[in-house]
Scaffold this motif. Structure first.
Motif, PDB file in Angstrom:
ATOM      1  N   GLU A 163       0.839  -1.217   0.000  1.00  0.00           N
ATOM      2  CA  GLU A 163       0.000   0.000   0.000  1.00  0.00           C
ATOM      3  C   GLU A 163       0.864   1.254   0.000  1.00  0.00           C
ATOM      4  OE1 GLU A 163      -3.190   0.322   2.846  1.00  0.00           O
ATOM      5  OE2 GLU A 163      -3.675  -1.809   2.630  1.00  0.00           O
ATOM      6  N   ILE A 164       1.903   1.276   0.806  1.00  0.00           N
ATOM      7  CA  ILE A 164       2.811   2.426   0.852  1.00  0.00           C
ATOM      8  C   ILE A 164       3.515   2.599  -0.489  1.00  0.00           C
ATOM      9  CG2 ILE A 164       4.943   3.315   1.895  1.00  0.00           C
ATOM     10  CD1 ILE A 164       3.995   1.854   4.517  1.00  0.00           C
ATOM     11  N   LEU A 165       4.040   1.507  -1.032  1.00  0.00           N
ATOM     12  CA  LEU A 165       4.718   1.572  -2.327  1.00  0.00           C
ATOM     13  C   LEU A 165       3.775   2.033  -3.432  1.00  0.00           C
ATOM     14  CD1 LEU A 165       6.780  -1.739  -2.170  1.00  0.00           C
ATOM     15  CD2 LEU A 165       7.727   0.581  -2.204  1.00  0.00           C
ATOM     16  N   THR A 166       2.562   1.501  -3.438  1.00  0.00           N
ATOM     17  CA  THR A 166       1.587   1.857  -4.466  1.00  0.00           C
ATOM     18  C   THR A 166       1.301   3.354  -4.445  1.00  0.00           C
ATOM     19  OG1 THR A 166       0.619  -0.349  -4.418  1.00  0.00           O
ATOM     20  CG2 THR A 166      -0.756   1.407  -5.318  1.00  0.00           C
ATOM     21  N   ALA A 167       1.159   3.920  -3.266  1.00  0.00           N
ATOM     22  CA  ALA A 167       0.920   5.364  -3.151  1.00  0.00           C
ATOM     23  C   ALA A 167       2.135   6.162  -3.640  1.00  0.00           C
ATOM     24  CB  ALA A 167       0.599   5.732  -1.703  1.00  0.00           C
ATOM     25  N   ARG A 168       3.310   5.709  -3.285  1.00  0.00           N
ATOM     26  CA  ARG A 168       4.523   6.409  -3.734  1.00  0.00           C
ATOM     27  C   ARG A 168       4.678   6.313  -5.246  1.00  0.00           C
ATOM     28  NH1 ARG A 168       8.852   6.692   0.705  1.00  0.00           N
ATOM     29  NH2 ARG A 168       7.548   7.525   2.369  1.00  0.00           N
ATOM     30  N   TYR A 169       4.457   5.147  -5.789  1.00  0.00           N
ATOM     31  CA  TYR A 169       4.548   4.987  -7.242  1.00  0.00           C
ATOM     32  C   TYR A 169       3.535   5.886  -7.943  1.00  0.00           C
ATOM     33  CZ  TYR A 169       7.179   0.649  -6.256  1.00  0.00           C
ATOM     34  OH  TYR A 169       8.082  -0.282  -5.824  1.00  0.00           O
ATOM     35  N   ALA A 170       2.306   5.927  -7.426  1.00  0.00           N
ATOM     36  CA  ALA A 170       1.252   6.757  -8.033  1.00  0.00           C
ATOM     37  C   ALA A 170       1.654   8.228  -8.030  1.00  0.00           C
ATOM     38  CB  ALA A 170      -0.071   6.551  -7.307  1.00  0.00           C
ATOM     39  N   SER A 171       2.391   8.655  -7.013  1.00  0.00           N
ATOM     40  CA  SER A 171       2.792  10.065  -6.929  1.00  0.00           C
ATOM     41  C   SER A 171       3.748  10.465  -8.051  1.00  0.00           C
ATOM     42  CB  SER A 171       3.415  10.362  -5.558  1.00  0.00           C
ATOM     43  OG  SER A 171       4.738   9.841  -5.480  1.00  0.00           O
ATOM     44  N   ILE A 172       4.365   9.490  -8.702  1.00  0.00           N
ATOM     45  CA  ILE A 172       5.253   9.794  -9.840  1.00  0.00           C
ATOM     46  C   ILE A 172       4.686   9.267 -11.160  1.00  0.00           C
ATOM     47  CG2 ILE A 172       7.335   9.969  -8.426  1.00  0.00           C
ATOM     48  CD1 ILE A 172       8.071   7.112  -9.488  1.00  0.00           C
ATOM     49  N   GLY A 173       3.406   8.935 -11.156  1.00  0.00           N
ATOM     50  CA  GLY A 173       2.746   8.515 -12.386  1.00  0.00           C
ATOM     51  C   GLY A 173       2.808   7.033 -12.692  1.00  0.00           C
ATOM     52  N   MET A 174       3.287   6.237 -11.753  1.00  0.00           N
ATOM     53  CA  MET A 174       3.324   4.784 -11.937  1.00  0.00           C
ATOM     54  C   MET A 174       2.085   4.216 -11.246  1.00  0.00           C
ATOM     55  SD  MET A 174       6.116   4.208 -13.632  1.00  0.00           S
ATOM     56  CE  MET A 174       6.456   2.487 -13.420  1.00  0.00           C
ATOM     57  N   ASN A 175       1.093   3.853 -12.018  1.00  0.00           N
ATOM     58  CA  ASN A 175      -0.179   3.398 -11.463  1.00  0.00           C
ATOM     59  C   ASN A 175      -0.221   1.881 -11.324  1.00  0.00           C
ATOM     60  OD1 ASN A 175      -1.249   6.078 -11.311  1.00  0.00           O
ATOM     61  ND2 ASN A 175      -1.412   6.006 -13.540  1.00  0.00           N
ATOM     62  N   ARG A 176      -1.203   1.439 -10.545  1.00  0.00           N
ATOM     63  CA  ARG A 176      -1.396   0.006 -10.295  1.00  0.00           C
ATOM     64  C   ARG A 176      -0.101  -0.659  -9.827  1.00  0.00           C
ATOM     65  NH1 ARG A 176      -3.046  -2.952 -14.883  1.00  0.00           N
ATOM     66  NH2 ARG A 176      -3.573  -4.598 -13.420  1.00  0.00           N
ATOM     67  N   ALA A 177       0.577   0.001  -8.902  1.00  0.00           N
ATOM     68  CA  ALA A 177       1.820  -0.529  -8.311  1.00  0.00           C
ATOM     69  C   ALA A 177       2.870  -0.828  -9.375  1.00  0.00           C
ATOM     70  CB  ALA A 177       1.531  -1.747  -7.448  1.00  0.00           C
ATOM     71  N   GLY A 178       2.986   0.073 -10.341  1.00  0.00           N
ATOM     72  CA  GLY A 178       4.002  -0.069 -11.370  1.00  0.00           C
ATOM     73  C   GLY A 178       3.587  -0.911 -12.553  1.00  0.00           C
ATOM     74  N   ARG A 179       2.318  -1.266 -12.627  1.00  0.00           N
ATOM     75  CA  ARG A 179       1.844  -2.118 -13.717  1.00  0.00           C
ATOM     76  C   ARG A 179       1.346  -1.315 -14.920  1.00  0.00           C
ATOM     77  NH1 ARG A 179       0.583  -4.571  -8.946  1.00  0.00           N
ATOM     78  NH2 ARG A 179       1.378  -6.680  -8.693  1.00  0.00           N
ATOM     79  N   GLU A 180       1.274   0.014 -14.762  1.00  0.00           N
ATOM     80  CA  GLU A 180       0.926   0.867 -15.899  1.00  0.00           C
ATOM     81  C   GLU A 180       1.361   2.288 -15.592  1.00  0.00           C
ATOM     82  OE1 GLU A 180      -3.357   0.313 -16.015  1.00  0.00           O
ATOM     83  OE2 GLU A 180      -3.675   2.291 -15.179  1.00  0.00           O
ATOM     84  N   HIS A 181       1.541   3.055 -16.655  1.00  0.00           N
ATOM     85  CA  HIS A 181       1.854   4.473 -16.487  1.00  0.00           C
ATOM     86  C   HIS A 181       1.376   5.224 -17.721  1.00  0.00           C
ATOM     87  CE1 HIS A 181       5.191   4.443 -19.360  1.00  0.00           C
ATOM     88  NE2 HIS A 181       5.694   3.397 -18.730  1.00  0.00           N
ATOM     89  N   ALA A 182       1.361   6.530 -17.623  1.00  0.00           N
ATOM     90  CA  ALA A 182       0.924   7.366 -18.737  1.00  0.00           C
ATOM     91  C   ALA A 182       2.086   8.247 -19.208  1.00  0.00           C
ATOM     92  CB  ALA A 182      -0.263   8.234 -18.320  1.00  0.00           C
ATOM     93  N   ILE A 183       3.299   7.748 -19.060  1.00  0.00           N
ATOM     94  CA  ILE A 183       4.484   8.505 -19.448  1.00  0.00           C
ATOM     95  C   ILE A 183       4.660   8.418 -20.957  1.00  0.00           C
ATOM     96  CG2 ILE A 183       7.012   8.643 -19.217  1.00  0.00           C
ATOM     97  CD1 ILE A 183       6.614   7.341 -16.406  1.00  0.00           C
ATOM     98  N   SER A 184       4.852   9.560 -21.587  1.00  0.00           N
ATOM     99  CA  SER A 184       5.116   9.596 -23.024  1.00  0.00           C
ATOM    100  C   SER A 184       6.612   9.749 -23.227  1.00  0.00           C
ATOM    101  CB  SER A 184       4.387  10.794 -23.650  1.00  0.00           C
ATOM    102  OG  SER A 184       4.776  10.923 -25.005  1.00  0.00           O
ATOM    103  N   PHE A 185       7.171   8.953 -24.096  1.00  0.00           N
ATOM    104  CA  PHE A 185       8.601   9.000 -24.341  1.00  0.00           C
ATOM    105  C   PHE A 185       8.947   9.748 -25.640  1.00  0.00           C
ATOM    106  CE2 PHE A 185       7.961   5.220 -21.680  1.00  0.00           C
ATOM    107  CZ  PHE A 185       8.804   5.536 -20.635  1.00  0.00           C
ATOM    108  N   ALA A 186       7.963  10.451 -26.171  1.00  0.00           N
ATOM    109  CA  ALA A 186       8.202  11.227 -27.394  1.00  0.00           C
ATOM    110  C   ALA A 186       9.223  12.318 -27.092  1.00  0.00           C
ATOM    111  CB  ALA A 186       6.894  11.854 -27.884  1.00  0.00           C
ATOM    112  N   ALA A 187      10.050  12.613 -28.083  1.00  0.00           N
ATOM    113  CA  ALA A 187      11.058  13.667 -27.901  1.00  0.00           C
ATOM    114  C   ALA A 187      10.367  15.003 -27.691  1.00  0.00           C
ATOM    115  CB  ALA A 187      11.959  13.716 -29.130  1.00  0.00           C
ATOM    116  N   ALA A 188      10.904  15.797 -26.804  1.00  0.00           N
ATOM    117  CA  ALA A 188      10.308  17.102 -26.497  1.00  0.00           C
ATOM    118  C   ALA A 188      10.636  18.127 -27.549  1.00  0.00           C
ATOM    119  CB  ALA A 188      10.780  17.573 -25.136  1.00  0.00           C
TER     120      ALA A 188
END
Length: 188
Positions: A163-188
């Motif tokens: 639970e603690i890890l899941t909340a910390r991961y979510a705070s940086i955009g890693m959802n479902r305990a690191g099982r998904e994210h919405a990070i785009s790797f397109a060049a800026a």
């Protein structure tokens, strides 16, 4: 063979024999090296990270030892019962993660198991990571002494830490305990 659980003492005795045979095997060194080299692929966000102040460098050796003991216990139960379901004794999450790294060395572990005369028991849909300090704990203590609490975390504590890890991961955009994210790797 029996379809009831053997005594922890019988399991401990057989597990010691299994572990001694694994460590004495001619390919044990290669197996250990390959398992520990697998560390760059250890990506589970809720397995090893539940260990307080987890460090790959500091923890991989002791976890390798624990990872060997868990399948030795399972193999012992299987040898004494012939029942795969009974053999899937409860194992702590971090220790189970190490067994996954070991099983990834499939050719080596298969040859070692064949020479050592034991059946490797591990099937994800049957495994129990709900370790509570029960049968597994009793058999482990009889075989090797008190299991290290750093790695043999009981299920309630693992759940609390996840639970603690899941909340910390979510705070940086890693959802479902690191099982998904919405990070785009397109060049800026």
């Amino acid at each position: 063979m029996s379809t009831s659980m053997p005594t922890p003492a019988d399991v401990a005795e057989r597990a010691q024999e299994v572990l001694a045979a694994i460590v004495a095997d001619e390919e044990f060194s290669a197996f250990e090296t390959a398992t520990l080299e697998y560390s760059s692929d250890w990506q589970c966000f809720t397995g090893f990270p539940v260990i307080e102040q987890w460090s790959l460098d500091a923890d991989r050796g002791p976890l390798f030892t624990e990872g060997l003991r868990a399948p030795a216990l399972k193999a012992a139960v299987f040898d004494l019962t012939g029942d795969e379901r009974l053999a899937e004794v409860a194992v702590a999450v971090p220790v189970d993660e190490m067994t996954h790294a070991m099983i990834a060395q499939s050719q080596l572990v298969a040859r070692i198991a064949a020479r050592a005369g034991f059946q490797l028991i591990h099937q994800t849909d049957q495994e129990h990571t709900d370790y509570t300090g029960d049968f597994t704990h009793r058999a482990y203590r009889l075989a090797w002494g008190e299991p290290p609490a750093r790695y043999w975390l009981v299920k309630d504590e693992v759940d609390r830490r996840v639970e603690i890890l899941t909340a910390r991961y979510a705070s940086i955009g890693m959802n479902r305990a690191g099982r998904e994210h919405a990070i785009s790797f397109a060049a800026a």
